[in-house]
Design an enzyme around this catalytic site. Structure first.
Site, PDB file in Angstrom:
ATOM      1  N   ARG A 305      52.851  34.553  34.404  1.00 20.92           N
ATOM      2  CA  ARG A 305      51.771  33.750  33.830  1.00 20.92           C
ATOM      3  C   ARG A 305      51.865  33.711  32.297  1.00 20.92           C
ATOM      4  O   ARG A 305      51.543  32.703  31.675  1.00 20.92           O
ATOM      5  CB  ARG A 305      50.398  34.250  34.289  1.00 20.92           C
ATOM      6  CG  ARG A 305      49.295  33.235  34.061  1.00 20.92           C
ATOM      7  CD  ARG A 305      48.001  33.628  34.741  1.00 20.92           C
ATOM      8  NE  ARG A 305      47.929  33.166  36.111  1.00 20.92           N
ATOM      9  CZ  ARG A 305      47.515  31.956  36.494  1.00 20.92           C
ATOM     10  NH1 ARG A 305      47.099  31.082  35.599  1.00 20.92           N
ATOM     11  NH2 ARG A 305      47.490  31.620  37.766  1.00 20.92           N
ATOM     12  N   GLU A 708      38.453  32.506  34.755  1.00 17.44           N
ATOM     13  CA  GLU A 708      39.279  33.053  33.684  1.00 17.44           C
ATOM     14  C   GLU A 708      39.445  32.177  32.441  1.00 17.44           C
ATOM     15  O   GLU A 708      39.495  32.704  31.330  1.00 17.44           O
ATOM     16  CB  GLU A 708      40.685  33.386  34.218  1.00 17.44           C
ATOM     17  CG  GLU A 708      40.696  34.471  35.264  1.00 17.44           C
ATOM     18  CD  GLU A 708      42.052  34.578  35.926  1.00 17.44           C
ATOM     19  OE1 GLU A 708      42.393  33.682  36.722  1.00 17.44           O
ATOM     20  OE2 GLU A 708      42.784  35.527  35.634  1.00 17.44           O
TER      21      GLU A 708
HETATM   22  N1  MTE Z   1      32.538  37.451  36.760  1.00 19.47           N
HETATM   23  C1  MTE Z   1      31.871  38.587  36.990  1.00 19.47           C
HETATM   24  N2  MTE Z   1      30.544  38.611  36.792  1.00 19.47           N
HETATM   25  N3  MTE Z   1      32.516  39.713  37.391  1.00 19.47           N
HETATM   26  C2  MTE Z   1      33.873  39.745  37.578  1.00 19.47           C
HETATM   27  O1  MTE Z   1      34.433  40.771  37.945  1.00 19.47           O
HETATM   28  N4  MTE Z   1      35.990  38.470  37.455  1.00 19.47           N
HETATM   29  C3  MTE Z   1      36.671  37.346  36.824  1.00 19.47           C
HETATM   30  C4  MTE Z   1      35.906  36.047  37.064  1.00 19.47           C
HETATM   31  N5  MTE Z   1      34.523  36.227  36.737  1.00 19.47           N
HETATM   32  C5  MTE Z   1      34.606  38.549  37.323  1.00 19.47           C
HETATM   33  C6  MTE Z   1      33.872  37.400  36.936  1.00 19.47           C
HETATM   34  C7  MTE Z   1      38.034  37.164  37.298  1.00 19.47           C
HETATM   35  S1  MTE Z   1      39.240  38.117  36.621  1.00 19.47           S
HETATM   36  C8  MTE Z   1      38.354  36.231  38.237  1.00 19.47           C
HETATM   37  S2  MTE Z   1      39.956  35.969  38.697  1.00 19.47           S
HETATM   38  C9  MTE Z   1      37.331  35.377  38.866  1.00 19.47           C
HETATM   39  O2  MTE Z   1      36.015  35.716  38.436  1.00 19.47           O
HETATM   40  C10 MTE Z   1      37.409  35.510  40.382  1.00 19.47           C
HETATM   41  O3  MTE Z   1      36.450  34.764  41.041  1.00 19.47           O
HETATM   42  P1  MTE Z   1      36.647  33.217  41.404  1.00 19.47           P
HETATM   43  O4  MTE Z   1      38.058  33.056  41.776  1.00 19.47           O
HETATM   44  O5  MTE Z   1      35.738  33.021  42.540  1.00 19.47           O
HETATM   45  O6  MTE Z   1      36.278  32.468  40.179  1.00 19.47           O
HETATM   46  N1  LUZ Z   2      46.941  37.320  40.556  1.00 20.23           N
HETATM   47  C1  LUZ Z   2      48.113  37.003  41.110  1.00 20.23           C
HETATM   48  C2  LUZ Z   2      46.402  36.581  39.578  1.00 20.23           C
HETATM   49  O1  LUZ Z   2      48.581  37.724  41.992  1.00 20.23           O
HETATM   50  N2  LUZ Z   2      48.747  35.893  40.693  1.00 20.23           N
HETATM   51  C3  LUZ Z   2      48.282  35.093  39.729  1.00 20.23           C
HETATM   52  O2  LUZ Z   2      48.891  34.090  39.390  1.00 20.23           O
HETATM   53  C4  LUZ Z   2      47.053  35.446  39.118  1.00 20.23           C
HETATM   54  N3  LUZ Z   2      46.544  34.729  38.137  1.00 20.23           N
HETATM   55  C5  LUZ Z   2      45.409  35.099  37.561  1.00 20.23           C
HETATM   56  C6  LUZ Z   2      44.766  36.232  38.008  1.00 20.23           C
HETATM   57  N4  LUZ Z   2      45.250  36.960  39.012  1.00 20.23           N
HETATM   58 MO1  MOS Z   3      41.261  37.879  38.074  1.00 15.21          MO
HETATM   59  S1  MOS Z   3      42.484  38.805  36.684  1.00 15.21           S
HETATM   60  O1  MOS Z   3      42.480  36.971  38.739  1.00 15.21           O
HETATM   61  O2  MOS Z   3      41.024  39.146  39.116  1.00 15.21           O
END
Ligand code: MTE
Ligand code: LUZ
Ligand code: MOS
Length: 760
Positions: A305, A708
């Site tokens: 990434r 993210e």
């Molecule tokens: N928001 C909260 N409140 N707590 C979390 O742990 N994790 C983040 C984001 N928002 C997180 C968060 C991360 S790293 C990711 S990848 C996404 O939520 C995952 O959820 P989604 O794929 O449903 O958006």
């Molecule tokens: N996890 C993963 C991830 O296994 N592959 C991904 O591309 C990725 N990208 C964002 C967050 N978690």
């Molecule tokens: Mo988020 S770093 O993809 O859990």
């Protein structure tokens, strides 16, 4: 559309792992881990620990019925160390006692004789010593970098460093396992990936997967820190419960959680950038040295990434990006919001910043000139489609007028001696999909009960991001009923099998799409049944809205509830399992070309900062952003996701500093040594505007992933502060090192200045 979870959170009624009621026979575990960062284990003396009050059993690698191996992509990580240790905090034994205090007390009584070996903490040193997770580099390239340099008017080179980051989820790592009938087990854990817990437990216990039920209720935050690294703790409780035939629970104390788990990967990166006089970037060469820690974990995927985000939002015709996963004696670093993207994007922004001085062009000019246009290509060959880079940038500019901000900042700086201001813009472009194509699959199991209420199970884990609420809204929108009639169930491998981690911002996207399909299929059956029963034509339109039935737009007598009950009595299937696999994506790992992402999320932020040039302290004053949410399913959730991610990004770039000593010991392992943004640090103005007229055919109901992408806006905070420092001390040659802590600011303010006249 408030998030229904928030009411329960505020009342303290939400059930986190530690709130789940457990039988009084439950035993409690604590982990004994390596006190040194690299060494050969001569012997470990468990005598005193064994005899410690309440201790029931101690498990080491010798007690593992299956494989002592928890590695995912690369199998290089043991559950318990056997002959050697490679980082401080590497698990050696799991001590189980009648209560938690007894287990933790017994841990302190273990004595280890470990012969120390050389410790490496720096990725470039690791690289020089050939200490690598993978012996070959990963290279993404397009154009012809070698021929491109000649055409450049200006070439700049430098080294950029970015630091790690502690996840600091409110809920620490936790798990409880219950023995089940017939030698099976049920694991409940705080993981983003219940299937990974099931798979690794299966490997370690030498049990087939169907003996292992893995469940998640909700997480008190994950942020990537529980994508892979919740597994070991869950599997330890599984091992103990399986052997002892008693429930076993483990909760890491905050201090242990900080010491034992991996963090965001620090990077050291060397770059060379070439531009035309007009600021067009013609060539970019970069080498990333990723500090992977002592085992692979997700490092290789994270490096992917980084490489796929190496040019951020900019089209660069000649790129060569090389990445190395460097093996050091730190806890294996892991996923953290942005997943390597932020590290890659910080380097290109640093390159542009440095080049702007050389060229005498404003940074925002260079940024704007190079933004992606429709039809151009990423270095990995994906076409830029539905591009929102420029419209976000221009909409923000229309709102705030960058030239005006520049003028105001310059005026302030010429009028003030001891306070200086700076601003910076940060466009973002973030790819949505797991870079590993295989992982882009999800499922949904929907039951309509015969009273008309609905239960939805998906592979998505609720961690505060509001996925449960979005899933409910999606189901409600298809059925035409109120969200209060829909429940988002726990995530459980017996209902949704072979799931991917809730990660890559695609949890709501993919599980939402699967839920859409499942609900539509059920509705189709209901409508078909209703038409047959009432002798209607195929072309008649039967709909449910606000719980009422409509025929060709005219309200009928029956309600949703009656329709469902009638269908049930006529033996119509009211349940559906649906599967979603993101279409059209592919990636060739030999050539590193393809279309790895379903789509991209765009946006631009402006951040302004004020630096106290006497103390080195700073304030983030204003944050303005125009962000591309697509058609938001829930604006309250999406706005708070954007704000939360943004603040977490600002924290990473400013005050959050992870420090290790030369022996590999984490110095910032307490909340008094590691500071994250709090409400006082929150900018006075934090305005995020929703980009209008953005539609996304890949997202459920035209939405876009949000978890993210806004994290990377935080990068502007680094440059805003840095620009303020440079306004005070023009000659300071500050290295491009983040985080920009107040200490670093203070040192930079007075760098090269021997005498400061403070009198006015
Ligand atoms: N928001 C909260 N409140 N707590 C979390 O742990 N994790 C983040 C984001 N928002 C997180 C968060 C991360 S790293 C990711 S990848 C996404 O939520 C995952 O959820 P989604 O794929 O449903 O958006
Ligand atoms: N996890 C993963 C991830 O296994 N592959 C991904 O591309 C990725 N990208 C964002 C967050 N978690
Ligand atoms: Mo988020 S770093 O993809 O859990």
């Amino acid at each position: 559309m408030n998030n229904y979870d928030s009411i329960r959170h505020v009342k303290g009624e939400s059930l986190f792992l530690d709130d789940i009621s457990i039988p009084s026979s439950t035993l409690h575990g604590a982990v004994y881990s390596s006190p040194i960062a690299h060494g050969k284990i001569n012997s470990i003396n468990f005598e005193d620990a064994k005899n410690s009050e309440g201790v029931v059993a101690i498990f080491t690698y010798k007690d593992i019925p299956g494989e002592n191996q928890i590695g995912g992509i690369i199998q290089d990580e043991k559950l318990f160390a056997s002959n050697d240790v490679e980082f401080i905090g590497e698990s050696i034994a799991f001590i189980v006692a009648r209560n938690q205090a007894q287990a933790r007390a017994a841990v302190k009584k273990v004595k280890a004789d470990i012969e120390p070996l050389e410790v490496i903490t720096d990725p470039k040193e690791a690289f020089k010593k050939n200490s690598l997770i993978v012996k070959t580099p990963k290279v993404y390239q397009n154009g012809n970098i070698e021929d491109a340099w000649e055409k450049c008017d200006v070439i700049v080179e430098d080294t950029v460093e970015s630091g790690g980051q502690e996840h600091l989820y409110l809920e620490t790592q936790a798990a409880v396992t219950f023995p089940a009938e017939g030698n099976g087990i049920k694991i409940i854990s705080s993981t983003q990936s219940p299937t990974t817990v099931q798979r690794i437990a299966s490997r370690v216990l030498n049990l087939p997967a169907h003996y292992i039920e893995s469940e998640v209720v909700r997480l008190g935050g994950g942020f990537g820190g529980k994508e892979d690294q919740a597994t070991a703790w869950a599997v330890m409780t599984a091992l103990a419960a399986y052997k002892l035939k008693k429930p076993v629970k483990l909760i890491l104390a905050r201090h242990d959680d900080m010491r034992l788990t991996g963090k965001r990967h620090p990077y050291v990166s060397d770059y060379k950038i070439g531009l035309s006089k007009e600021g067009k970037i013609l060539a970019y060469e970069v080498t990333y040295y990723q500090n992977s820690g002592a085992a692979a974990d997700l490092s290789t995927a994270i490096l992917d990434r980084t490489l796929s985000h190496c040019t951020n939002s900019y089209f660069i015709p000649n790129v060569k990006a090389t990445g190395w996963c460097c093996k050091t004696n730190l806890a294996p670093n892991t996923a953290f919001r942005g997943f390597g993207g932020p590290q890659g994007m910080f380097v290109i922004e640093s390159a542009i910043h440095k080049a702007s001085k050389e060229l005498g062009l404003d940074v925002h000019r260079i940024q704007s000139v190079n933004l992606f246009n429709e039809g151009e290509e990423f270095p990995f060959g994906q076409k830029i489609e539905n591009c929102k880079a420029r419209v976000c940038f221009d909409t923000l500019n229309k709102k705030i007028d960058i030239e005006k901000v520049k003028k105001e900042t310059e005026d302030f700086n010429s009028e003030n001696k001891l306070f200086k201001k700076g601003f910076a813009l940060m466009p973002i472009c973030f790819g949505i999909s797991f870079t590993n194509t295989m992982l882009n699959q999800a499922s949904s199991l929907v039951h309509v009960y015969n009273d008309g209420s609905v239960g939805v199970s998906t592979g998505a884990v609720e961690m505060g991001q509001g996925v449960n609420m979005k899933i409910r809204q999606i189901a409600a929108s298809v059925f035409g009923i109120d969200v209060s009639n829909i429940k988002s169930e726990t995530t459980n491998t017996t209902r949704n099998a072979n799931t991917s981690a809730t990660a890559a911002s695609s949890g709501a996207d993919m599980n939402g799409n699967a839920t859409l399909i499942a609900c539509r299929n059920i509705l189709e059956r209901l409508v078909k049944f209703y038409k047959a029963k009432n002798n209607l034509e195929e072309t008649d339109i039967v709909e449910v809205q606000y719980e009422k039935l409509y025929l060709n737009g005219i309200e009928r007598e029956e309600t949703w509830k009656e329709l469902v009950l009638q269908a049930y009595m006529n033996r119509i299937d009211l349940s559906e399992h649906a599967f979603y696999a993101t279409p059209e994506i592919f990636f060739d790992t030999k050539t590193n070309k393809g279309k790895p992402f379903a789509y991209h999320v765009y946006g631009t932020a402006l951040i302004t900062a004020k630096v106290d040039c006497l103390r080195g302290t700073y304030e983030i004053e204003n944050v303005y952003a125009v962000h591309d949410f697509g058609q938001s399913i829930n604006k309250v959730i999406d706005r708070s996701q954007a704000e939360g991610a943004l603040m977490q990004g600002i924290g990473w770039m400013t005050m959050e500093e992870i420090l290790h000593d030369k022996d590999g010991k984490l110095l910032t392992s307490t909340l008094s040594a590691y500071k994250v943004p709090d409400i006082n640090f929150t900018p006075k103005v934090l305005e995020i505007d929703f980009l209008e007229n953005s539609f996304n055919k890949s997202g459920p109901l035209n939405s876009k992933a949000i978890g993210e992408p806004p994290f990377m806006y935080g990068i502007a905070a680094y440059f805003a502060i840095r620009n303020a420092v440079e306004a005070f001390n023009k000659d300071a040659e500050i290295s491009y090192t983040s985080p920009m802590t107040p200490e670093r600011v203070l040192m930079s303010l007075y760098k090269g200045k021997h005498l400061i006249k403070l009198s006015t």
